[in-house]
Design a protein around this motif. Structure first.
Motif, PDB file in Angstrom:
ATOM      1  N   LYS A 298       9.405 -29.338   9.976  1.00 53.81           N
ATOM      2  CA  LYS A 298       9.063 -28.165   9.654  1.00 53.81           C
ATOM      3  C   LYS A 298      10.364 -27.140   9.281  1.00 53.81           C
ATOM      4  O   LYS A 298      10.143 -26.034   8.627  1.00 53.81           O
ATOM      5  CB  LYS A 298       8.692 -27.243  10.842  1.00 53.81           C
ATOM      6  CG  LYS A 298       7.150 -27.838  11.326  1.00 53.81           C
ATOM      7  CD  LYS A 298       6.853 -27.438  12.925  1.00 53.81           C
ATOM      8  CE  LYS A 298       5.555 -28.220  13.334  1.00 53.81           C
ATOM      9  NZ  LYS A 298       5.014 -27.448  14.638  1.00 53.81           N
ATOM     10  N   GLN A 299      11.452 -27.830   9.444  1.00 56.04           N
ATOM     11  CA  GLN A 299      12.522 -26.959   9.319  1.00 56.04           C
ATOM     12  C   GLN A 299      13.446 -27.428   7.833  1.00 56.04           C
ATOM     13  O   GLN A 299      14.218 -27.313   7.374  1.00 56.04           O
ATOM     14  CB  GLN A 299      13.916 -27.046  10.208  1.00 56.04           C
ATOM     15  CG  GLN A 299      13.423 -26.500  11.496  1.00 56.04           C
ATOM     16  CD  GLN A 299      14.196 -26.687  12.820  1.00 56.04           C
ATOM     17  OE1 GLN A 299      15.340 -27.392  12.631  1.00 56.04           O
ATOM     18  NE2 GLN A 299      14.021 -26.071  13.853  1.00 56.04           N
ATOM     19  N   GLY A 300      12.623 -28.548   7.515  1.00 56.44           N
ATOM     20  CA  GLY A 300      13.048 -29.324   5.893  1.00 56.44           C
ATOM     21  C   GLY A 300      13.661 -30.469   6.274  1.00 56.44           C
ATOM     22  O   GLY A 300      14.198 -30.765   4.989  1.00 56.44           O
TER      23      GLY A 300
ATOM     24  N   GLN B  81      21.317 -30.131  14.155  1.00 58.28           N
ATOM     25  CA  GLN B  81      22.416 -29.150  13.673  1.00 58.28           C
ATOM     26  C   GLN B  81      21.894 -28.912  12.213  1.00 58.28           C
ATOM     27  O   GLN B  81      22.086 -27.644  11.798  1.00 58.28           O
ATOM     28  CB  GLN B  81      23.753 -29.860  13.678  1.00 58.28           C
ATOM     29  CG  GLN B  81      24.964 -28.932  13.168  1.00 58.28           C
ATOM     30  CD  GLN B  81      25.352 -27.765  14.532  1.00 58.28           C
ATOM     31  OE1 GLN B  81      24.793 -28.196  15.559  1.00 58.28           O
ATOM     32  NE2 GLN B  81      26.074 -26.917  14.021  1.00 58.28           N
ATOM     33  N   LEU B  82      21.670 -30.080  11.304  1.00 53.93           N
ATOM     34  CA  LEU B  82      21.343 -29.719  10.137  1.00 53.93           C
ATOM     35  C   LEU B  82      20.042 -28.789  10.021  1.00 53.93           C
ATOM     36  O   LEU B  82      20.075 -27.817   8.950  1.00 53.93           O
ATOM     37  CB  LEU B  82      21.019 -31.190   9.319  1.00 53.93           C
ATOM     38  CG  LEU B  82      20.584 -31.030   7.799  1.00 53.93           C
ATOM     39  CD1 LEU B  82      21.441 -30.083   6.885  1.00 53.93           C
ATOM     40  CD2 LEU B  82      20.548 -32.426   7.256  1.00 53.93           C
TER      41      LEU B  82
ATOM     42  N   LYS C  38      17.414 -23.873   8.521  1.00 54.37           N
ATOM     43  CA  LYS C  38      16.699 -22.573   9.065  1.00 54.37           C
ATOM     44  C   LYS C  38      17.532 -21.539   9.036  1.00 54.37           C
ATOM     45  O   LYS C  38      17.035 -20.294   8.494  1.00 54.37           O
ATOM     46  CB  LYS C  38      16.130 -22.893  10.458  1.00 54.37           C
ATOM     47  CG  LYS C  38      15.076 -21.807  10.899  1.00 54.37           C
ATOM     48  CD  LYS C  38      14.983 -21.773  12.394  1.00 54.37           C
ATOM     49  CE  LYS C  38      13.836 -20.678  12.866  1.00 54.37           C
ATOM     50  NZ  LYS C  38      13.442 -20.971  14.257  1.00 54.37           N
ATOM     51  N   GLN C  39      18.482 -21.271   9.287  1.00 55.88           N
ATOM     52  CA  GLN C  39      19.579 -19.966   9.156  1.00 55.88           C
ATOM     53  C   GLN C  39      19.757 -19.666   7.857  1.00 55.88           C
ATOM     54  O   GLN C  39      19.766 -18.683   7.223  1.00 55.88           O
ATOM     55  CB  GLN C  39      20.898 -20.332  10.033  1.00 55.88           C
ATOM     56  CG  GLN C  39      21.733 -18.995  10.066  1.00 55.88           C
ATOM     57  CD  GLN C  39      21.271 -18.084  10.522  1.00 55.88           C
ATOM     58  OE1 GLN C  39      20.613 -18.221  11.488  1.00 55.88           O
ATOM     59  NE2 GLN C  39      21.332 -16.866   9.953  1.00 55.88           N
TER      60      GLN C  39
ATOM     61  N   ASP D 140      19.566 -16.301   5.710  1.00 53.78           N
ATOM     62  CA  ASP D 140      20.978 -15.758   4.916  1.00 53.78           C
ATOM     63  C   ASP D 140      20.378 -15.520   3.471  1.00 53.78           C
ATOM     64  O   ASP D 140      21.352 -14.575   2.928  1.00 53.78           O
ATOM     65  CB  ASP D 140      21.996 -16.611   5.214  1.00 53.78           C
ATOM     66  CG  ASP D 140      22.452 -16.636   6.715  1.00 53.78           C
ATOM     67  OD1 ASP D 140      22.238 -15.713   7.304  1.00 53.78           O
ATOM     68  OD2 ASP D 140      23.130 -17.579   7.062  1.00 53.78           O
ATOM     69  N   LEU D 141      19.857 -16.326   2.845  1.00 52.07           N
ATOM     70  CA  LEU D 141      19.412 -16.141   1.505  1.00 52.07           C
ATOM     71  C   LEU D 141      18.507 -14.713   1.563  1.00 52.07           C
ATOM     72  O   LEU D 141      18.802 -14.176   0.252  1.00 52.07           O
ATOM     73  CB  LEU D 141      18.471 -17.330   1.069  1.00 52.07           C
ATOM     74  CG  LEU D 141      17.952 -17.163  -0.509  1.00 52.07           C
ATOM     75  CD1 LEU D 141      19.244 -17.092  -1.606  1.00 52.07           C
ATOM     76  CD2 LEU D 141      17.098 -18.328  -0.622  1.00 52.07           C
ATOM     77  N   LYS D 142      17.732 -14.503   2.132  1.00 53.28           N
ATOM     78  CA  LYS D 142      16.942 -13.184   2.146  1.00 53.28           C
ATOM     79  C   LYS D 142      17.936 -11.964   2.197  1.00 53.28           C
ATOM     80  O   LYS D 142      17.861 -11.235   1.545  1.00 53.28           O
ATOM     81  CB  LYS D 142      15.797 -13.184   3.248  1.00 53.28           C
ATOM     82  CG  LYS D 142      14.937 -13.842   2.915  1.00 53.28           C
ATOM     83  CD  LYS D 142      13.700 -14.048   4.215  1.00 53.28           C
ATOM     84  CE  LYS D 142      12.519 -15.015   3.909  1.00 53.28           C
ATOM     85  NZ  LYS D 142      11.641 -14.849   5.084  1.00 53.28           N
TER      86      LYS D 142
END
Length: 520
Positions: free
Chosen positions: A247-249, A315-316, A321-322, A326-328
């Protein structure tokens, strides 16, 4: 023991009869064409073979009369399936006095399109015992032909105490052979497992002792099953963890997916013996159980390796997710900064274009992170994302500093002091040379002093002030890079919280551990 019987054709068509048929058919059907003659011959002969008998190098078709109803039928030569025991065999049909007969013939160079291959193929592998036959001593011959050079080798099945090292081919046309270890329950001798005493034959005196030892080995297998519960729990835990990471890629590595699937497949085949009595387990069942248990040992080791790496995957996942958040934030901050740059009295409209291009590149990098299925590539790309992210905010910092130059000078004076504190902390660590950091911070301090002089000039040189702020940002970025190299961390990366993960839950314990790692 499996006995193999080979049929041999008996009975031949006499020369006199063949001569009679040939003369009679020619005189009767002269001028009516080959097809008519063939039809006539077939009608009076019980069986005909297009390749003239047992010609293994030519694909033939046998036409014969069905003795039950008198109808005609045909059978053509064909190659036996490559996944069976008779690899490289041709099924050859020929005629005898009773009709059509089939014989399976081993082709020295393999079989293709219903006939033996006459020329040596580029790569061959021949196993004399037909594959994984643990009760027959075999030899694997490999031939690899490259141009005019032939590289060949022979590999024999061998015994390592009670373990058979069984050689077999990967395929009939591949020059590669593999080896597999197989535990022989009755012992190993001369490159083959010792089979049970055939029924009807007198048992040897030591047979009861052999069976007692065999039952002891089976009991060790059954005892080892109990410790496997921990492995299966580990399978479920790691599968659930990677479903969350998806879900986090972060995708589940393909080799881990295969390991989990295989563990679920063979686990029921193992645990069904958990409460069995050793004396009730047949030799065949014990052999299969041994193979499955050995495979589960390998699965357990793979899970243990991945279990130790799970914190890195977590961690990745947290960084990814962060990074989305941060992109937004970067997009929003860039819009505001671009407006300020366009309206600035310092003529920095070019900074607006630079920021817009940088945020587009930032989005592309994050898309690349999501598209990659390789952990190391994802980790590399996420680091690249935050390097780009930092450069965007360096540019925004220059724009904001030009809006209030006096306040910015105070902030940069404070930054020099913070850098000095960083140098002091790092210098306390053994064997760290901070001289380069000291020199870089001195450059920053000199540039701050230059800014103070520039700000009091009349008239104010706006272009010069802009260059000073850009130099300050560049020098401080270099300072941060050197500090990161000395400390071994990347300060540009976000400080994310990761749930604790117990890596010890994948370690082999108890009887299962003893089975996987037997003591000498």
């Amino acid at each position: 023991m499996v006995k193999i019987f080979r049929s041999r054709w008996v009975g031949v068509v006499t020369f006199a009869f063949v001569a009679f048929v040939s003369v009679f058919s020619f005189s009767l059907l002269s001028g009516k064409g080959v097809d008519a003659q063939t039809s006539f011959v077939q009608s009076i002969l019980a069986c005909t073979d297009s390749d003239g008998g047992t010609d293994y190098n030519v694909k033939g078709t046998v036409n014969f009369k069905n003795p039950s109803n008198g109808s005609r039928a045909e059978e053509s030569d064909f190659c036996l399936p490559a996944d069976g025991k008779k690899i490289g065999y041709v099924a050859e049909y020929y005629c005898n006095s009773s009709g059509a007969i089939r014989i399976d013939h081993k082709c020295p160079n393999g079989c293709k399109d219903g006939a033996c291959i006459q020329d040596q193929p580029e790569s061959t592998c021949i196993d004399t015992d037909g594959g994984k036959d643990y009760y027959t001593a075999g030899r694997v011959n490999t031939v690899n032909k490259i141009g005019d050079t032939v590289d060949s080798g022979a590999y024999f099945d061998t015994c390592d105490r009670d373990t058979l090292v069984e050689r077999y081919c990967t395929s009939a046309t591949d020059s590669v052979s593999l080896a597999e270890g197989h535990l022989c329950l009755n012992g190993c001798k001369d490159g083959a497992c010792i089979a049970e005493t055939p029924s009807g034959e007198e048992e040897e005196k030591e047979e009861p002792e052999d069976r007692t030892e065999q039952i002891k080995q089976i009991q060790e297998l059954i005892t080892g099953i109990g410790g496997m519960d921990r492995v299966i729990r580990g399978v479920n835990v790691i599968e659930k963890t990677f479903k969350t990471l998806a879900k986090q890629g972060v995708d589940t590595p393909s080799d881990l997916s295969e390991t989990i699937a295989r563990a679920k497949e063979i686990n029921p085949e193992i645990v069904k013996f958990k409460n069995s009595k050793a004396e009730n387990v047949t030799d065949e069942e014990a052999g299969t159980l041994t193979d499955n248990m050995n495979e589960m040992c390998g699965i357990s080791s793979t899970l243990e390796d991945f279990g130790n790496r799970v914190p890195q995957f977590l961690q990745l996942g947290a960084k990814m997710k962060q990074a989305s958040a941060d992109l937004k934030k970067a997009k929003s901050d860039v819009v505001r900064a671009a407006k300020v740059a366009t309206r600035s009295k310092f003529d920095i409209s070019d900074k607006a274009e630079e920021l817009n291009g940088a945020v587009d590149a930032l989005k592309t990098t994050l898309d690349d992170v999501g598209a990659s299925t390789d952990f190391d590539e994802k980790d590399y790309k996420i680091n690249e994302f935050y390097d780009q992210f930092q450069r965007i905010y360096d540019t925004i910092g220059v724009i904001n500093a030009l809006q209030n130059t006096s306040k910015a000078k105070v902030e940069w004076t404070r930054r020099v002091k913070l850098n000095s504190s960083t140098i002091s902390l790092l210098s306390k660590k053994a064997e760290l040379d901070t001289s380069e950091l000291v020199a870089k911070n001195d450059e920053i301090k000199a540039k701050v002093d230059e800014l103070g002089v520039t700000l009091v000039k009349k008239p104010i040189d706006r272009y010069e002030i802009k260059l000073v702020f850009e130099d300050l940002k560049s020098l401080n970025t270099e300072f941060i890079y050197i500090a990161d190299q000395l400390s071994g961390i990347n300060s540009a990366l976000p400080k994310v919280k990761v749930a604790k993960f117990d890596t010890s839950q994948f370690k082999k314990t108890g009887a299962f551990s003893q089975f996987c790692e037997p003591q000498e």
